[in-house]
Design a protein around this motif. Structure first.
Motif, PDB file in Angstrom:
ATOM      1  N   ASP A  66      24.676  36.414  -1.059  1.00 44.62           N
ATOM      2  CA  ASP A  66      22.712  36.498  -1.111  1.00 44.62           C
ATOM      3  C   ASP A  66      22.832  37.570  -1.893  1.00 44.62           C
ATOM      4  OD1 ASP A  66      24.404  37.892   1.281  1.00 44.62           O
ATOM      5  OD2 ASP A  66      23.002  36.723   2.541  1.00 44.62           O
ATOM      6  N   GLU A  67      23.939  38.398  -2.209  1.00 43.22           N
ATOM      7  CA  GLU A  67      23.597  39.249  -3.361  1.00 43.22           C
ATOM      8  C   GLU A  67      23.385  39.061  -4.585  1.00 43.22           C
ATOM      9  OE1 GLU A  67      26.454  42.517  -1.195  1.00 43.22           O
ATOM     10  OE2 GLU A  67      25.982  41.863   0.305  1.00 43.22           O
ATOM     11  N   ALA A  68      22.640  40.004  -4.769  1.00 47.00           N
ATOM     12  CA  ALA A  68      22.367  40.278  -6.793  1.00 47.00           C
ATOM     13  C   ALA A  68      22.139  41.248  -7.196  1.00 47.00           C
ATOM     14  CB  ALA A  68      21.039  39.691  -6.748  1.00 47.00           C
ATOM     15  N   HIS A  69      23.433  41.506  -8.214  1.00 44.90           N
ATOM     16  CA  HIS A  69      23.610  42.076  -9.169  1.00 44.90           C
ATOM     17  C   HIS A  69      23.410  42.143 -10.604  1.00 44.90           C
ATOM     18  CE1 HIS A  69      25.809  46.557  -9.627  1.00 44.90           C
ATOM     19  NE2 HIS A  69      26.697  45.560 -10.844  1.00 44.90           N
ATOM     20  N   VAL A  70      22.257  43.307 -10.811  1.00 44.04           N
ATOM     21  CA  VAL A  70      22.544  43.627 -12.506  1.00 44.04           C
ATOM     22  C   VAL A  70      23.736  44.114 -13.292  1.00 44.04           C
ATOM     23  CG1 VAL A  70      20.375  44.812 -13.857  1.00 44.04           C
ATOM     24  CG2 VAL A  70      19.641  43.529 -11.579  1.00 44.04           C
ATOM     25  N   ILE A 102      19.328  38.659  -0.364  1.00 37.67           N
ATOM     26  CA  ILE A 102      17.865  39.063  -0.305  1.00 37.67           C
ATOM     27  C   ILE A 102      18.336  41.155  -0.339  1.00 37.67           C
ATOM     28  CG2 ILE A 102      18.213  37.186   2.115  1.00 37.67           C
ATOM     29  CD1 ILE A 102      20.578  39.356   3.336  1.00 37.67           C
ATOM     30  N   GLN A 103      19.217  41.129  -1.192  1.00 36.24           N
ATOM     31  CA  GLN A 103      19.777  42.149  -1.506  1.00 36.24           C
ATOM     32  C   GLN A 103      19.265  42.380  -3.150  1.00 36.24           C
ATOM     33  OE1 GLN A 103      21.910  44.660   1.356  1.00 36.24           O
ATOM     34  NE2 GLN A 103      23.385  44.196   0.664  1.00 36.24           N
ATOM     35  N   LEU A 104      19.342  43.420  -3.997  1.00 40.03           N
ATOM     36  CA  LEU A 104      18.983  43.626  -5.202  1.00 40.03           C
ATOM     37  C   LEU A 104      20.419  44.886  -5.455  1.00 40.03           C
ATOM     38  CD1 LEU A 104      18.394  42.389  -7.630  1.00 40.03           C
ATOM     39  CD2 LEU A 104      18.106  44.635  -7.571  1.00 40.03           C
ATOM     40  N   SER A 105      21.414  45.210  -6.057  1.00 39.41           N
ATOM     41  CA  SER A 105      21.788  46.444  -6.908  1.00 39.41           C
ATOM     42  C   SER A 105      21.875  46.580  -7.943  1.00 39.41           C
ATOM     43  CB  SER A 105      23.500  46.638  -5.975  1.00 39.41           C
ATOM     44  OG  SER A 105      24.180  45.959  -6.207  1.00 39.41           O
ATOM     45  N   LEU A 106      22.337  47.279  -8.891  1.00 36.04           N
ATOM     46  CA  LEU A 106      22.219  47.932 -10.092  1.00 36.04           C
ATOM     47  C   LEU A 106      22.950  49.630  -9.542  1.00 36.04           C
ATOM     48  CD1 LEU A 106      20.013  50.006 -11.156  1.00 36.04           C
ATOM     49  CD2 LEU A 106      18.863  47.587 -11.205  1.00 36.04           C
ATOM     50  N   LEU A 124      13.293  49.920  -5.097  1.00 38.59           N
ATOM     51  CA  LEU A 124      14.437  50.193  -5.710  1.00 38.59           C
ATOM     52  C   LEU A 124      15.066  52.066  -5.349  1.00 38.59           C
ATOM     53  CD1 LEU A 124      14.888  47.460  -7.447  1.00 38.59           C
ATOM     54  CD2 LEU A 124      17.158  48.683  -8.191  1.00 38.59           C
ATOM     55  N   VAL A 125      16.249  51.821  -4.732  1.00 39.62           N
ATOM     56  CA  VAL A 125      16.926  53.485  -3.418  1.00 39.62           C
ATOM     57  C   VAL A 125      17.590  54.065  -4.385  1.00 39.62           C
ATOM     58  CG1 VAL A 125      14.825  53.187  -2.139  1.00 39.62           C
ATOM     59  CG2 VAL A 125      17.005  52.795  -0.840  1.00 39.62           C
ATOM     60  N   PRO A 126      17.861  55.042  -4.198  1.00 38.08           N
ATOM     61  CA  PRO A 126      18.989  55.571  -4.336  1.00 38.08           C
ATOM     62  C   PRO A 126      20.116  55.504  -3.320  1.00 38.08           C
ATOM     63  CG  PRO A 126      17.255  57.009  -5.410  1.00 38.08           C
ATOM     64  CD  PRO A 126      17.150  56.009  -4.295  1.00 38.08           C
ATOM     65  N   GLY A 127      20.992  55.359  -4.042  1.00 38.39           N
ATOM     66  CA  GLY A 127      21.883  54.933  -2.677  1.00 38.39           C
ATOM     67  C   GLY A 127      23.160  55.306  -2.791  1.00 38.39           C
ATOM     68  N   ASP A 140      28.506  60.203 -14.995  1.00 40.45           N
ATOM     69  CA  ASP A 140      28.017  59.330 -13.297  1.00 40.45           C
ATOM     70  C   ASP A 140      26.806  58.859 -13.587  1.00 40.45           C
ATOM     71  OD1 ASP A 140      29.241  61.567 -12.763  1.00 40.45           O
ATOM     72  OD2 ASP A 140      28.339  62.530 -11.705  1.00 40.45           O
ATOM     73  N   ALA A 141      27.080  56.927 -12.996  1.00 42.33           N
ATOM     74  CA  ALA A 141      25.982  56.154 -12.234  1.00 42.33           C
ATOM     75  C   ALA A 141      25.445  56.693 -11.225  1.00 42.33           C
ATOM     76  CB  ALA A 141      26.984  54.976 -12.382  1.00 42.33           C
ATOM     77  N   LEU A 142      24.679  56.388 -11.297  1.00 43.20           N
ATOM     78  CA  LEU A 142      23.007  56.023  -9.621  1.00 43.20           C
ATOM     79  C   LEU A 142      23.228  54.946  -9.217  1.00 43.20           C
ATOM     80  CD1 LEU A 142      20.889  57.652  -7.917  1.00 43.20           C
ATOM     81  CD2 LEU A 142      19.542  57.178  -9.246  1.00 43.20           C
ATOM     82  N   VAL A 143      23.799  54.705  -8.244  1.00 45.77           N
ATOM     83  CA  VAL A 143      23.362  53.499  -7.734  1.00 45.77           C
ATOM     84  C   VAL A 143      22.325  52.937  -6.899  1.00 45.77           C
ATOM     85  CG1 VAL A 143      24.404  51.746  -5.731  1.00 45.77           C
ATOM     86  CG2 VAL A 143      26.183  52.984  -6.992  1.00 45.77           C
ATOM     87  N   MET A 144      21.558  51.508  -7.024  1.00 44.63           N
ATOM     88  CA  MET A 144      20.307  51.692  -6.491  1.00 44.63           C
ATOM     89  C   MET A 144      20.304  50.778  -5.974  1.00 44.63           C
ATOM     90  SD  MET A 144      17.517  53.638  -9.887  1.00 44.63           S
ATOM     91  CE  MET A 144      16.611  53.934  -8.296  1.00 44.63           C
ATOM     92  N   TRP A 145      19.454  50.873  -4.925  1.00 53.40           N
ATOM     93  CA  TRP A 145      19.070  48.707  -3.494  1.00 53.40           C
ATOM     94  C   TRP A 145      17.855  48.945  -3.583  1.00 53.40           C
ATOM     95  CZ3 TRP A 145      23.737  46.178  -2.158  1.00 53.40           C
ATOM     96  CH2 TRP A 145      24.977  47.436  -2.921  1.00 53.40           C
TER      97      TRP A 145
END
Length: 148
Positions: A66-70, A102-106, A124-127, A140-145
């Motif tokens: 149930d987790e999506a990742h771009v 139910i959630q997505l990250s990138l 999406l917010v920074p994580g 660096d990469a900013l992880v967003m969720w």
């Protein structure tokens, strides 16, 4: 801008996708990478956005339980600023929800403020930060969720 259509990527799209990769990324993916994603990765879903039959962008998504990742998203530079990335991302998010995510990250480059602004419009917010994530320049990469 004519009517934009978002649809699933097929093998015949790969040549056009490789041209987009060359224009958008310092370290473009290879044909083998896309072949693998389309045929060997059971979690991968890839979409293209086209206008009048011309592919102008694409987006990759992994859906694991149930987790999506771009994985990647790109719009040809000549088509940027016309809200086409927004349309593509919205369609991919909708499809992820329909498939039970139910959630997505990138990850996004810390310097890519334009993309970050678009992602924030979708909630999406920074994580966190992935240090030295990008191989071309060690940016660096900013992880967003987002909860969907």
């Amino acid at each position: 801008m004519g009517n934009a259509i978002v649809r699933k990527m097929v093998d015949e799209d790969i040549d056009n996708i490789l041209k987009i990769e060359e224009q958008c990324f310092a370290t473009p993916w290879t044909r083998d990478a896309f072949d693998h994603e389309l045929h060997d990765n059971p979690y991968a879903l890839y979409y293209v956005i086209e206008i009048e039959g011309t592919i102008i962008g694409y987006c990759g998504l992994w859906l694991i339980i149930d987790e999506a990742h771009v994985t990647n998203i790109a719009i040809l530079p000549s088509y940027r600023g016309k809200r086409l990335g927004n349309a593509l991302f919205k369609a991919v998010l909708t499809h992820a929800r329909q498939l039970g995510a139910i959630q997505l990250s990138l990850e996004v480059r810390v310097s890519n403020v334009v993309a970050q602004k678009m992602y924030r419009r979708f909630g999406l917010v920074p994580g966190g930060i992935r240090k030295n994530y990008y191989t071309d320049n060690h940016e660096d990469a900013l992880v967003m969720w987002v909860k969907l």
